[in-house]
Design a protein around this motif. Structure first.
Motif, PDB file in Angstrom:
ATOM      1  N   ASP A   1       0.907  -1.297   0.002  1.00  0.00           N
ATOM      2  CA  ASP A   1       0.089  -0.022   0.064  1.00  0.00           C
ATOM      3  C   ASP A   1       0.909   1.118   0.070  1.00  0.00           C
ATOM      4  OD1 ASP A   1      -2.320  -1.429  -0.179  1.00  0.00           O
ATOM      5  OD2 ASP A   1      -2.909  -1.238   2.160  1.00  0.00           O
ATOM      6  N   ASN A   2       2.057   1.178   0.328  1.00  0.00           N
ATOM      7  CA  ASN A   2       2.966   2.405   0.261  1.00  0.00           C
ATOM      8  C   ASN A   2       3.634   2.603  -0.941  1.00  0.00           C
ATOM      9  OD1 ASN A   2       2.468   2.344   3.171  1.00  0.00           O
ATOM     10  ND2 ASN A   2       4.377   1.089   3.565  1.00  0.00           N
ATOM     11  N   VAL A   3       3.460   1.563  -1.958  1.00  0.00           N
ATOM     12  CA  VAL A   3       4.500   1.988  -3.163  1.00  0.00           C
ATOM     13  C   VAL A   3       3.555   2.751  -4.171  1.00  0.00           C
ATOM     14  CG1 VAL A   3       4.849   0.710  -5.221  1.00  0.00           C
ATOM     15  CG2 VAL A   3       5.262  -0.759  -3.063  1.00  0.00           C
ATOM     16  N   ALA A   4       4.433   3.744  -4.787  1.00  0.00           N
ATOM     17  CA  ALA A   4       3.756   4.699  -5.701  1.00  0.00           C
ATOM     18  C   ALA A   4       3.248   4.066  -6.840  1.00  0.00           C
ATOM     19  CB  ALA A   4       5.012   5.403  -6.156  1.00  0.00           C
ATOM     20  N   ARG A   5       1.652   4.261  -6.996  1.00  0.00           N
ATOM     21  CA  ARG A   5       1.083   3.703  -8.042  1.00  0.00           C
ATOM     22  C   ARG A   5       1.533   4.389  -9.317  1.00  0.00           C
ATOM     23  NH1 ARG A   5      -3.516   1.059  -8.619  1.00  0.00           N
ATOM     24  NH2 ARG A   5      -4.785   1.560 -10.733  1.00  0.00           N
ATOM     25  N   HIS A   6       1.339   3.199 -10.383  1.00  0.00           N
ATOM     26  CA  HIS A   6       1.820   3.867 -11.859  1.00  0.00           C
ATOM     27  C   HIS A   6       0.630   4.336 -12.410  1.00  0.00           C
ATOM     28  CE1 HIS A   6       4.990   0.538 -10.858  1.00  0.00           C
ATOM     29  NE2 HIS A   6       5.330   1.791 -10.431  1.00  0.00           N
ATOM     30  N   TYR A   7       0.756   5.404 -13.498  1.00  0.00           N
ATOM     31  CA  TYR A   7      -0.190   6.062 -13.996  1.00  0.00           C
ATOM     32  C   TYR A   7       0.122   5.896 -15.531  1.00  0.00           C
ATOM     33  CZ  TYR A   7      -2.309   7.411  -9.369  1.00  0.00           C
ATOM     34  OH  TYR A   7      -3.071   7.394  -8.504  1.00  0.00           O
ATOM     35  N   GLU A   8      -0.967   5.766 -16.271  1.00  0.00           N
ATOM     36  CA  GLU A   8      -0.924   6.021 -17.981  1.00  0.00           C
ATOM     37  C   GLU A   8      -1.221   7.536 -18.105  1.00  0.00           C
ATOM     38  OE1 GLU A   8      -2.259   3.909 -22.089  1.00  0.00           O
ATOM     39  OE2 GLU A   8      -3.150   3.576 -20.251  1.00  0.00           O
ATOM     40  N   THR A   9      -0.153   8.064 -18.408  1.00  0.00           N
ATOM     41  CA  THR A   9      -0.432   9.553 -18.719  1.00  0.00           C
ATOM     42  C   THR A   9       0.257   9.936 -20.112  1.00  0.00           C
ATOM     43  OG1 THR A   9       1.821  10.294 -17.659  1.00  0.00           O
ATOM     44  CG2 THR A   9      -0.382  10.383 -16.289  1.00  0.00           C
ATOM     45  N   GLY A  10       0.103  11.233 -20.478  1.00  0.00           N
ATOM     46  CA  GLY A  10       0.618  11.532 -21.643  1.00  0.00           C
ATOM     47  C   GLY A  10      -0.208  11.356 -22.938  1.00  0.00           C
ATOM     48  N   LEU A  11       0.012  11.663 -24.082  1.00  0.00           N
ATOM     49  CA  LEU A  11      -0.930  11.709 -25.463  1.00  0.00           C
ATOM     50  C   LEU A  11      -0.866  10.127 -25.464  1.00  0.00           C
ATOM     51  CD1 LEU A  11       0.905  14.078 -27.772  1.00  0.00           C
ATOM     52  CD2 LEU A  11      -1.561  14.107 -26.784  1.00  0.00           C
ATOM     53  N   LYS A  12      -2.055   9.580 -26.338  1.00  0.00           N
ATOM     54  CA  LYS A  12      -2.216   8.247 -26.633  1.00  0.00           C
ATOM     55  C   LYS A  12      -1.044   8.154 -27.644  1.00  0.00           C
ATOM     56  CE  LYS A  12      -6.515   7.056 -24.963  1.00  0.00           C
ATOM     57  NZ  LYS A  12      -6.656   5.743 -24.630  1.00  0.00           N
ATOM     58  N   ASN A  13      -0.410   7.065 -27.598  1.00  0.00           N
ATOM     59  CA  ASN A  13       1.032   6.752 -28.529  1.00  0.00           C
ATOM     60  C   ASN A  13       0.190   6.528 -29.898  1.00  0.00           C
ATOM     61  OD1 ASN A  13       2.802   6.819 -26.454  1.00  0.00           O
ATOM     62  ND2 ASN A  13       2.199   4.829 -25.786  1.00  0.00           N
ATOM     63  N   PRO A  14       0.930   7.039 -30.921  1.00  0.00           N
ATOM     64  CA  PRO A  14       0.512   6.616 -32.255  1.00  0.00           C
ATOM     65  C   PRO A  14       0.898   5.333 -32.482  1.00  0.00           C
ATOM     66  CG  PRO A  14       1.936   8.707 -32.092  1.00  0.00           C
ATOM     67  CD  PRO A  14       1.924   8.207 -30.720  1.00  0.00           C
ATOM     68  N   LYS A  15       0.196   4.897 -33.305  1.00  0.00           N
ATOM     69  CA  LYS A  15       0.262   3.198 -33.613  1.00  0.00           C
ATOM     70  C   LYS A  15       1.760   2.655 -33.925  1.00  0.00           C
ATOM     71  CE  LYS A  15      -2.245  -0.579 -35.718  1.00  0.00           C
ATOM     72  NZ  LYS A  15      -2.733  -0.957 -34.643  1.00  0.00           N
ATOM     73  N   PRO A  16       2.610   3.228 -34.504  1.00  0.00           N
ATOM     74  CA  PRO A  16       3.764   2.946 -34.814  1.00  0.00           C
ATOM     75  C   PRO A  16       4.660   3.109 -33.512  1.00  0.00           C
ATOM     76  CG  PRO A  16       3.294   4.452 -36.704  1.00  0.00           C
ATOM     77  CD  PRO A  16       2.243   4.561 -35.550  1.00  0.00           C
ATOM     78  N   ILE A  17       4.560   3.990 -32.587  1.00  0.00           N
ATOM     79  CA  ILE A  17       5.256   3.976 -31.166  1.00  0.00           C
ATOM     80  C   ILE A  17       4.739   2.909 -30.156  1.00  0.00           C
ATOM     81  CG2 ILE A  17       5.648   5.474 -29.292  1.00  0.00           C
ATOM     82  CD1 ILE A  17       5.795   7.961 -31.262  1.00  0.00           C
ATOM     83  N   GLU A  18       3.261   2.893 -30.354  1.00  0.00           N
ATOM     84  CA  GLU A  18       2.844   1.784 -29.596  1.00  0.00           C
ATOM     85  C   GLU A  18       3.235   0.491 -30.037  1.00  0.00           C
ATOM     86  OE1 GLU A  18       0.516   0.248 -26.531  1.00  0.00           O
ATOM     87  OE2 GLU A  18       0.782   2.238 -26.903  1.00  0.00           O
TER      88      GLU A  18
END
Length: 438
Positions: free
Chosen positions: A247-264
């Motif tokens: 419960d003390n671990v920093a939670r990870h979040y999906e942020t930033g622009l939606k990745n373009p398909k080639p990058i994804e």
């Protein structure tokens, strides 16, 4: 009127870049280590320069891409800055916000590779393995698929030719090291003599763990504890983390622009899953409880910086010999020069375990040719620069790829750290020589 327009622009930016709402006053979210060195100390860095670095971090934070950020910087062995900023969880409204602290453990993701690689170098130092011996000498089943002559050194420098587990392999293989290793051993190599550089995001760690097991009888967790965690006096610094700390671990979040398909698509090939899947997996209890040597050491920023300070001091920590100086050299010396990495599709400089800096610029900023360390998904940077006598760890919880945070990170935070800590030795002639300990 101006304030209203600014808030509107910030709201639009948050919407476009999937950020969180950053409060105007950051003081309640900030934790400062009272043991930071003051002005006029041997570091040669002024109080004004320290505050300028931190102001850059605050600017980076205000972009709303990273709910939690922590930075630790050591110069000439002195800790000149150790601070955290932000929320452990709740930043996106999923629960009541919880403010983090310097004691908040963060997953280092791929920065874990630097530590795991040095464990293998320690095996060599102790005479358990020879780095130029094929992996298959110690793990016979690894010889399948043309990998018979792939050496341990190839494995450490991302040239083993097995950069990723096949897409049809279930994701829960991450939690079953023996099954993961079986899939890796069955894979065809990209080239039988290790000439192709292709970043191994996950696979290499399972092979390293088996090397530790077959040569010492210890698990890689036990070996990490013996070699680094205990000698360096770490609280965390383990693969996975105890359930009492989940419960003390920093939670990870999906942020930033939606990745373009080639990058994804590129990232999915590198990571073995989509970015969304990786984030979801990394927040799960199973991931936190597992041993994934390529990607889940949990640590504070200060602990990660402590490790790289030990490396900077050629294997010594507070008068205690942790690694032989020659072992540090073997783990940080460049292998083969900059070349196109077939996984990342970027020119990379590797040692046998580290990502190296560059000149005129590299991963760790401008004029960092001698720096060694590792990048972690996606804006975790841990490194040491012997030319500057500098050790740094920047950890964060957001996982953006394309976002407005990039400019303040690259051109403010890294630039200010490197400007405050200018090179103090000549890069060609004055770097320390490495002799056996004793």
């Amino acid at each position: 009127m101006f304030a209203r327009k600014k808030k509107l622009l910030q709201a639009i930016e948050r919407k476009v870049f999937r950020g969180f709402e950053v409060p105007e006053d950051l003081a309640p979210l900030t934790d400062i280590d009272p043991n930071e060195a003051g002005a006029g100390n041997k570091s040669g860095v002024t109080a004004e320069e320290v505050e300028s670095i931190w102001a850059g971090v605050e600017d980076f934070y205000r972009r709303g891409a990273h709910p939690f950020v922590s930075l630790c910087v050591r110069r000439h062995g002195e800790m000149i800055l150790n601070r955290s900023l932000g929320y452990v969880k709740g930043a996106m409204g999923e629960c009541e916000p919880v403010v983090g602290s310097l004691e908040t453990p963060v997953c280092l993701f791929s920065s874990s590779k630097a530590v795991s690689a040095m464990l293998i170098h320690k095996l060599a130092e102790e005479g358990h393995v020879e780095l130029l011996t094929p992996v298959s000498y110690y793990i016979p089943e690894f010889a399948a698929g043309g990998k018979a002559n792939i050496t341990i050194h190839d494995l450490l420098s991302h040239r083993a030719g097995v950069p990723g587990i096949a897409a049809d392999v279930p994701r829960d293989v991450l939690y079953n090291p023996d099954e993961a290793l079986r899939h890796i051993c069955e894979m065809e190599t990209l080239h039988s003599d290790g000439r192709i550089s292709a970043y191994h995001a996950v696979t290499g760690g399972f092979v390293m763990a088996k090397l530790v097991e077959v040569t010492t009888g210890l698990t890689i967790q036990q070996y990490l504890d013996t070699v680094f965690r205990q000698p360096l006096g770490m609280k965390y610094f383990t693969y996975g983390i105890g359930e009492e700390h989940h419960d003390n671990v920093a939670r990870h979040y999906e942020t930033g622009l939606k990745n373009p398909k080639p990058i994804e698509n590129l990232l999915s090939n590198v990571l073995g899953a989509s970015v969304s899947e990786v984030i979801e997996i990394s927040n799960s209890p199973e991931f936190k409880s597992s041993v994934i040597p390529s990607g889940n050491i949990y640590s504070t920023a200060e602990e990660a910086c402590r490790f790289f300070q030990m490396m900077l001091d050629r294997g010594e920590w507070q008068g205690q010999r942790v690694l032989d100086p020659v072992t540090v050299l073997r783990g940080t010396r460049e292998v083969g020069g900059a070349r196109l990495d077939k996984s990342l599709m970027l020119p990379m400089r590797y040692s046998a375990g580290m990502m190296l800096g560059g000149k005129p610029a590299g991963l760790y900023g401008v004029d960092t040719h001698h720096a060694f360390g590792h990048l972690g998904f996606s804006n975790i940077l841990c490194w040491a620069d012997p030319q500057r006598d500098l050790a740094v760890s920047l950890v964060s919880s957001g996982k953006p790829v394309i976002s407005s945070h990039i400019v303040p990170l690259l051109f403010t935070v890294l630039n200010r750290i490197n400007k405050a800590c200018e090179p103090c030795v000549d890069g060609l002639y004055d770097l320390p020589q490495y002799h056996p300990a004793g």
